[in-house]
Design a protein around this motif. Structure first.
Motif, PDB file in Angstrom:
ATOM      1  N   ASP A  30       0.842  -1.200   0.000  1.00  0.00           N
ATOM      2  CA  ASP A  30       0.000   0.000   0.000  1.00  0.00           C
ATOM      3  C   ASP A  30       0.873   1.245   0.000  1.00  0.00           C
ATOM      4  N   GLY A  31       0.225   2.401  -0.113  1.00  0.00           N
ATOM      5  CA  GLY A  31       0.930   3.667  -0.185  1.00  0.00           C
ATOM      6  C   GLY A  31       1.023   4.386   1.141  1.00  0.00           C
ATOM      7  N   VAL A  32       0.788   3.718   2.244  1.00  0.00           N
ATOM      8  CA  VAL A  32       0.870   4.220   3.615  1.00  0.00           C
ATOM      9  C   VAL A  32      -0.179   5.304   3.854  1.00  0.00           C
ATOM     10  N   TYR A  33      -0.012   6.464   3.225  1.00  0.00           N
ATOM     11  CA  TYR A  33      -0.899   7.602   3.490  1.00  0.00           C
ATOM     12  C   TYR A  33      -1.853   7.909   2.335  1.00  0.00           C
ATOM     13  N   VAL A  34      -1.542   7.386   1.159  1.00  0.00           N
ATOM     14  CA  VAL A  34      -2.332   7.744  -0.018  1.00  0.00           C
ATOM     15  C   VAL A  34      -2.596   6.500  -0.853  1.00  0.00           C
ATOM     16  N   PRO A  35      -3.624   6.531  -1.691  1.00  0.00           N
ATOM     17  CA  PRO A  35      -3.846   5.432  -2.628  1.00  0.00           C
ATOM     18  C   PRO A  35      -2.713   5.367  -3.654  1.00  0.00           C
ATOM     19  N   ASP A  51      -7.420  -3.748  -4.100  1.00  0.00           N
ATOM     20  CA  ASP A  51      -8.481  -3.195  -3.262  1.00  0.00           C
ATOM     21  C   ASP A  51      -8.882  -1.857  -3.874  1.00  0.00           C
ATOM     22  N   MET A  52      -9.992  -1.843  -4.598  1.00  0.00           N
ATOM     23  CA  MET A  52     -10.362  -0.695  -5.418  1.00  0.00           C
ATOM     24  C   MET A  52     -10.718   0.526  -4.573  1.00  0.00           C
ATOM     25  N   LEU A  53     -10.464   1.691  -5.133  1.00  0.00           N
ATOM     26  CA  LEU A  53     -10.793   2.942  -4.462  1.00  0.00           C
ATOM     27  C   LEU A  53     -12.286   3.242  -4.536  1.00  0.00           C
ATOM     28  N   PRO A  54     -12.813   3.913  -3.534  1.00  0.00           N
ATOM     29  CA  PRO A  54     -14.180   4.453  -3.663  1.00  0.00           C
ATOM     30  C   PRO A  54     -14.228   5.501  -4.767  1.00  0.00           C
ATOM     31  N   ASN A  55     -15.438   5.818  -5.208  1.00  0.00           N
ATOM     32  CA  ASN A  55     -15.606   6.830  -6.242  1.00  0.00           C
ATOM     33  C   ASN A  55     -15.394   8.231  -5.677  1.00  0.00           C
ATOM     34  N   VAL A  56     -14.871   9.111  -6.515  1.00  0.00           N
ATOM     35  CA  VAL A  56     -14.793  10.521  -6.154  1.00  0.00           C
ATOM     36  C   VAL A  56     -16.201  11.066  -5.964  1.00  0.00           C
TER      37      VAL A  56
END
Length: 898
Positions: A208-213, A253-258
């Motif tokens: 993962d990116g720790v703090y960001v996607p 693990d997909m991101l939620p939508n904006v």
């Protein structure tokens, strides 16, 4: 009391030297036992190679200091270091991660704290070791068995410090919850991991990116994962991870939508304030259809580039009933309210981070969203996403992993046999994915983990062998652990002759370094490099000049771009000190041009430069009524004066006599904030009126008790290293200044972790009482530094505190960078040998040395009597031997020649 604290601490931590040596013998392949057997000699270093890694434990400083430290209520005596692994000045270091953020007196993203009980993963970090700033572009990975858990806290495993080995080239630990042994080594741009798994049908590694996607793509036919995270919206941390084992499954693990017009049909209304406190009336109004932005500078016309604040408001209409997950990614302070209830509270200066809030919504109902935000310095980010309660397609994640997709994390899974070793290399790059892959193949061309560890050991033994000492084992442990920390930063961004510039976001050929804590490190870390690493010192300066060409200013605390923090522009000191001591290979005219710009122009383009320089040049000081609390106006006046002294020395060396005379006079302006009534520094308004004595608004560091405030004033008053005679005149003569120093140290008002007065113990040399320097320094080294996880007396600040120890332990210190001189103190070692290049060695020998025999009785330099408490740079670099005869009582006749 101190010894009792240490004994108590020793009982609860497995930190004894014998444990470390045993671990090295059994596990740490490249490490040698502590006997210092000669392993080889090098033509570059005439000293026979010895083994010093057995003395080093990189966990020193990961717990609060065990010493009785003089520190104000707004600070903590913490090292802020982590047990990082990687080559000196690596582009990416690797470290165990026990926390994303930690709430101490100051909330910081330090990856590892000794007192925390679980490991969340292993972070590829660019956190400047020992500092209090941001970790830019990190990534994290975690091996686990069973159900895959993405959240760092949920997947974290308990561990025991008894199973840890922490060296600069190697780290190992047992993850108890998963029965996995994790080991890794690293070079400059690549981490190399070996995980020993138990028998499991489902063993996984999560990234993962720790703090960001991030963006992630799985390439199963090559056993690879590639991807990147975006750094402040303007450049990327690319990585390529390659395994020696086939993947059986994989997923993103997909991101939620904006959150856009589908959820907030009327958009978000933004009100911007040209201050960072939401004070007064808004200056600018803007409407956005969504909040998904990275702003390099101002978010809108009419808004300041830095230190602005904003309120974003919108009405969300729920499309579904059930639990919604909001993800808010910002840089710096933010608060989020839903229907006027605060649901996210991160109102603090910080690096980019993501906060999550889950709540049930009802279909068709309206919800008022308000986001408050303030920006510190550099770039700005604002991203709002929402996962609605809709059943996801279980096949979507694996399909998108093959295609490449944005996500919170990516993971791969395979079955393992009991004690099966799975190896993985992770190459990183700021340039692109192909460069990350090339970096990985260049640094670790195969999967021979043992050979990789041995290679890292060789790199670090070479570094530590630059200085060889003879003395007690405990002292060697403190010394070589400190020396290790002196080589971690600054961070070298060079990748095969190219670098991605954080100042213009372009790829260039040449040199670039960042994570330079110059406000701290000009004092002794950079002078240490001048002696030990003259060529790399040239490279660092050329990197500074490249920053000047690409960004308009010399950096003063790049992390990785300009950070408008701390006072002064001490690149002036770094460059001057190097040039005065013979460092060449850089454009001196360009350097001098940049230094003059620091001294004459206000900052712009997001760079603060010397804040208040226009007033300093107009009235001779920085006024407190214009630059008040947090503005550090008195400190700025003192530090601008010292910087101007350095410019004067550079001008003299370059034959610029007019500039030399002008800046010599400017360097005397410190006197304008010294107050005869109190005998201390004191804030002064623009009209010349003094603030009340010991006024707390002088600085955030002067807060707390009245004693804290007095300590601040006492320390700051000594911030005149370039004109001790002038300070003595202000005090009423040399004897008065000696009395001031005596009381200062006797009443324990000196904070060794406070850079403002790090030179203070050495001032006695300039005042005809060098035996007091010998005593004070020797006492401080013994009082504040230990071979213990609590063995650092304060923020290491990228090696500054450690380099202060290294110099003091060797017996001399660069009390005035910008001049070719060092102040002699009392060495703790019987013998110190320094490889100074060109096959030469400078030796400091202390005969009859002991803890009791702390005073210099006499000295010789290359066999000739030496009666000066000052040592010249040429004497060191030419090689030779400085020999002291030590005794239990001061010889007040020695050392008074200057």
């Amino acid at each position: 009391m101190l010894s009792a604290l240490k004994r108590l601490h020793d009982m609860r931590c497995c930190f004894r030297k014998s444990d470390i040596v045993l671990a090295c013998l059994l596990v740490c392949f490249g490490c040698k036992q502590q006997s210092e057997e000669v392993v080889q000699s090098e033509s570059a270093n005439p000293l026979p190679r010895k083994a010093y890694l057995g003395y080093v434990d990189t966990r020193v400083g990961t717990a609060p200091s065990i010493a009785d430290i003089t520190v104000t209520e707004v600070e903590e005596p913490l090292g802020y270091v982590s047990p990082i692994v990687g080559n000196p000045s690596a582009l990416t270091h690797w470290t165990p991660q026990t926390a994303k953020w930690t709430d101490r007196v100051i909330t910081v993203p330090v990856p590892y704290w000794y007192d925390q009980k679980k490991i969340q993963g292993f972070r590829g970090t660019r956190y400047p070791n020992g500092a209090v700033v941001g970790d830019w572009g990190p990534m994290s990975l975690m091996p686990l068995t069973g159900e895959v858990k993405i959240d760092a806290d949920e997947r974290a495993s308990s561990f025991s410090h008894a199973t840890e080995i922490a060296k600069p080239h190697y780290y190992s630990v047992k993850l108890d919850d998963y029965d996995i042994k994790a080991e890794f080594t690293a070079a400059s741009k690549t981490g190399f991991f070996q995980f020993t798994f138990p028998e499991s049908e489902s063993s996984s590694v999560v990234f993962d990116g720790v703090y960001v996607p991030g963006y992630y793509k799985v390439i199963p036919e090559r056993n690879e994962i590639e991807g990147y995270t975006v750094i402040a919206g303007h450049f990327k941390n690319h990585f390529v991870a390659k395994f020696d084992k086939k993947f059986e499954a994989y997923n993103v693990d997909m991101l939620p939508n904006v959150v856009d017009a589908d959820l907030v049909p009327d958009g978000f209304k933004a009100a911007y304030y040209n201050n960072d406190k939401l004070e007064g009336e808004p200056d600018v109004f803007v409407t956005y259809s969504k909040l998904n932005y990275n702003w390099l500078k101002a978010p809108a016309e009419g808004v300041e580039d830095d230190f602005f604040s904003a309120v974003y408001t919108g009405t969300l209409v729920a499309r579904h009933s059930g639990e919604h997950t909001f993800e808010l990614t910002t840089k710096d302070g933010t608060r989020m309210y839903i229907n006027d209830e605060m649901v996210i509270d991160q109102w603090m200066y910080r690096a980019t981070g993501t906060n999550i809030h889950k709540m049930n919504l009802i279909k068709g109902q309206k919800y008022n969203i308000r986001i408050e935000y303030y920006d510190g310095s550099s770039t700005t980010e604002m991203h709002l996403r929402c996962a609605e309660p809709v059943r996801p397609d279980p096949d979507l994640g694996p399909k998108m992993a093959l295609k490449g997709a944005d996500g919170n994390a990516v993971y791969i899974t395979f079955a393992t046999k009991d004690q099966e070793k799975v190896k993985m290399k992770v190459g990183t790059s700021l340039i692109d994915l192909e460069q990350a892959r090339a970096n990985m193949e260049e640094e670790f061309s195969d999967f021979d983990f043992n050979e990789a560890v041995a290679k890292g050991s060789d790199v670090w033994e070479k570094e530590l062998n630059r200085i060889q000492v003879e003395g007690a084992d405990d002292d060697k442990a403190i010394f070589y652990t400190a020396l290790t920390k002196c080589f971690v930063n600054p961070r070298n961004l060079n990748e095969g002759g190219r670098y991605f510039s954080p100042f213009d976001f372009e790829v260039h050929e040449g040199e670039m370094y960042t994570d330079l804590s110059i406000w701290d490190t000009f004092r002794s870390l950079h002078p240490l490099w001048v002696i030990l690493k003259p060529q790399e010192t040239t490279d660092v300066i050329n990197g500074m000049l490249n920053a000047y060409k690409q960004g308009g200013w010399l950096p003063k605390w790049p992390n990785p771009w300009y950070r408008s923090i701390m006072m002064g522009t001490h690149a002036d000191a770094v460059i001057t000190d190097a040039y005065i001591k013979g460092i060449r290979g850089f454009d001196t005219e360009l350097a001098f041009e940049a230094m003059l710009k620091n001294a004459t122009e206000k900052g712009n383009r997001g760079f603060s430069g010397r804040v208040g320089i226009e007033y300093f040049n107009e009235i001779g000081y920085v006024p407190t009524d214009i630059f008040g609390f947090y503005g550090e106006p008195v400190a700025r006046t003192l530090e601008f004066s010292y910087d101007d002294y350095c410019i004067a020395q550079m001008a003299k060396a370059l034959g610029k006599d007019d500039h030399h005379d002008d800046f010599t006079q400017r360097s005397k302006r410190y006197i304008n904030v010294l107050d005869k009534e109190t005998g201390l520094v004191r804030g002064k308004k623009r009209n010349g009126e003094w603030l009340p004595p010991l006024d707390k608004s002088i600085s955030v560091w002067a807060q707390g008790t009245d004693h804290d405030t007095e300590v601040y004033y006492k320390n700051h008053t000594l911030l005149v290293p370039h004109d001790i005679p002038g300070l003595a005149d202000f005090m009423g003569g040399e004897e008065k200044l000696v009395d001031y120093l005596d009381e200062f140290f006797e009443k324990d008002m000196y904070y060794v972790g406070d850079e403002f007065s790090m030179h203070a113990p050495y001032m006695y040399n300039s005042l005809g009482t060098p035996w007091k320097t010998q005593k004070v320094v020797r006492d401080m080294l013994a009082k504040y530094f230990f071979d213990d996880v609590g063995g650092l007396p304060g923020n290491d600040d990228c090696g500054q505190v450690s380099s202060w120890y290294v110099f003091g332990a060797m017996g001399f210190y660069p009390a005035l960078p910008g001049t070719p001189t060092y102040e002699i103190c009392s060495p703790i070692f019987n013998k110190v040998q320094i490889s100074v290049g060109k096959g030469k060695v400078f030796t400091v020998t202390a005969n009859n040395n002991s803890k009791e025999n702390a005073y210099i009785q006499s000295a010789t330099l290359n066999g000739e009597p030496y009666n000066s408490s000052q040592l010249f740079h040429n004497a060191i670099m030419e090689g030779g031997e400085l020999t002291f005869e030590m005794g239990p009582e001061p010889n007040k006749e020695w050392g008074n020649q200057r």
